[in-house]
Design a protein around this motif. Sequence first.
Motif, PDB file in Angstrom:
ATOM      1  N   ALA A 142      -5.251 -11.375   1.931  1.00 29.53           N
ATOM      2  CA  ALA A 142      -4.468 -10.149   1.750  1.00 29.53           C
ATOM      3  C   ALA A 142      -3.666 -10.194   0.450  1.00 29.53           C
ATOM      4  CB  ALA A 142      -3.533  -9.936   2.936  1.00 29.53           C
ATOM      5  N   ASN A 143      -3.114 -11.347   0.117  1.00 30.49           N
ATOM      6  CA  ASN A 143      -2.362 -11.482  -1.132  1.00 30.49           C
ATOM      7  C   ASN A 143      -3.276 -11.381  -2.349  1.00 30.49           C
ATOM      8  OD1 ASN A 143       0.051 -11.783   0.230  1.00 30.49           O
ATOM      9  ND2 ASN A 143      -0.076 -14.010   0.263  1.00 30.49           N
ATOM     10  N   VAL A 144      -4.454 -11.985  -2.252  1.00 31.11           N
ATOM     11  CA  VAL A 144      -5.422 -11.904  -3.353  1.00 31.11           C
ATOM     12  C   VAL A 144      -5.873 -10.464  -3.535  1.00 31.11           C
ATOM     13  CG1 VAL A 144      -7.724 -12.611  -4.116  1.00 31.11           C
ATOM     14  CG2 VAL A 144      -6.171 -14.305  -3.119  1.00 31.11           C
ATOM     15  N   SER A 145      -6.148  -9.782  -2.445  1.00 31.58           N
ATOM     16  CA  SER A 145      -6.564  -8.383  -2.503  1.00 31.58           C
ATOM     17  C   SER A 145      -5.481  -7.524  -3.165  1.00 31.58           C
ATOM     18  CB  SER A 145      -6.856  -7.869  -1.098  1.00 31.58           C
ATOM     19  OG  SER A 145      -7.222  -6.514  -1.131  1.00 31.58           O
ATOM     20  N   LYS A 146      -4.246  -7.755  -2.793  1.00 32.53           N
ATOM     21  CA  LYS A 146      -3.124  -7.008  -3.379  1.00 32.53           C
ATOM     22  C   LYS A 146      -3.055  -7.227  -4.894  1.00 32.53           C
ATOM     23  CE  LYS A 146       1.901  -6.771  -3.096  1.00 32.53           C
ATOM     24  NZ  LYS A 146       3.095  -7.311  -2.428  1.00 32.53           N
ATOM     25  N   GLU A 147      -3.212  -8.461  -5.331  1.00 31.34           N
ATOM     26  CA  GLU A 147      -3.170  -8.773  -6.763  1.00 31.34           C
ATOM     27  C   GLU A 147      -4.366  -8.180  -7.506  1.00 31.34           C
ATOM     28  OE1 GLU A 147      -0.665 -10.132  -8.502  1.00 31.34           O
ATOM     29  OE2 GLU A 147       0.449 -10.145  -6.620  1.00 31.34           O
ATOM     30  N   MET A 148      -5.535  -8.219  -6.883  1.00 30.94           N
ATOM     31  CA  MET A 148      -6.721  -7.644  -7.516  1.00 30.94           C
ATOM     32  C   MET A 148      -6.575  -6.135  -7.668  1.00 30.94           C
ATOM     33  SD  MET A 148      -9.729  -9.947  -5.840  1.00 30.94           S
ATOM     34  CE  MET A 148     -10.997  -9.822  -7.087  1.00 30.94           C
ATOM     35  N   ASN A 149      -6.002  -5.486  -6.671  1.00 26.09           N
ATOM     36  CA  ASN A 149      -5.764  -4.040  -6.772  1.00 26.09           C
ATOM     37  C   ASN A 149      -4.742  -3.726  -7.858  1.00 26.09           C
ATOM     38  OD1 ASN A 149      -7.328  -2.306  -4.971  1.00 26.09           O
ATOM     39  ND2 ASN A 149      -6.578  -3.701  -3.402  1.00 26.09           N
ATOM     40  N   LEU A 150      -3.758  -4.575  -8.011  1.00 24.12           N
ATOM     41  CA  LEU A 150      -2.775  -4.392  -9.078  1.00 24.12           C
ATOM     42  C   LEU A 150      -3.440  -4.547 -10.454  1.00 24.12           C
ATOM     43  CD1 LEU A 150       0.176  -3.902  -9.832  1.00 24.12           C
ATOM     44  CD2 LEU A 150       0.554  -6.357  -9.631  1.00 24.12           C
ATOM     45  N   LEU A 151      -4.303  -5.538 -10.592  1.00 24.55           N
ATOM     46  CA  LEU A 151      -5.040  -5.723 -11.843  1.00 24.55           C
ATOM     47  C   LEU A 151      -5.945  -4.523 -12.126  1.00 24.55           C
ATOM     48  CD1 LEU A 151      -5.968  -9.489 -11.494  1.00 24.55           C
ATOM     49  CD2 LEU A 151      -4.512  -8.489 -13.277  1.00 24.55           C
ATOM     50  N   TRP A 152      -6.559  -3.981 -11.073  1.00 24.21           N
ATOM     51  CA  TRP A 152      -7.396  -2.789 -11.229  1.00 24.21           C
ATOM     52  C   TRP A 152      -6.554  -1.599 -11.690  1.00 24.21           C
ATOM     53  CZ3 TRP A 152      -7.170   1.526  -7.782  1.00 24.21           C
ATOM     54  CH2 TRP A 152      -8.093   2.531  -8.092  1.00 24.21           C
ATOM     55  N   LYS A 153      -5.399  -1.394 -11.074  1.00 26.42           N
ATOM     56  CA  LYS A 153      -4.525  -0.284 -11.459  1.00 26.42           C
ATOM     57  C   LYS A 153      -4.042  -0.410 -12.900  1.00 26.42           C
ATOM     58  CE  LYS A 153      -2.911   0.781  -6.838  1.00 26.42           C
ATOM     59  NZ  LYS A 153      -1.785   0.741  -5.903  1.00 26.42           N
ATOM     60  N   ASN A 154      -3.909  -1.651 -13.373  1.00 29.83           N
ATOM     61  CA  ASN A 154      -3.471  -1.893 -14.752  1.00 29.83           C
ATOM     62  C   ASN A 154      -4.627  -1.905 -15.746  1.00 29.83           C
ATOM     63  OD1 ASN A 154      -0.734  -2.045 -14.126  1.00 29.83           O
ATOM     64  ND2 ASN A 154      -0.887  -4.201 -13.596  1.00 29.83           N
TER      65      ASN A 154
END
Length: 74
Positions: A19-31
């Motif tokens: 879940a933490n990795v997914s959250k970070e990957m989504n943040l990288l995608w948004k950026n």
Amino acid sequence: EISGVDALSCSLDLHLDRANVSKEMNLLWKNGALIKIYGKPVYYLDYQSLTTHYPDSFFPSIINKGESITNLKI
């Protein structure tokens, strides 16, 4: 053929919670650092790697599963 990495694979490799990795990957995608490939599971591609290999091409931030990357390059 499009391949990428998903949150589960990353979490297992890094010994972190998925879940933490997914959250970070989504943040990288948004950026704008990752390209998201919709499907189950969701995969991600590194935007910088693609633009380095295909400097005169445009890549969208979202790709549908099963879509050919050669059809996306402009």
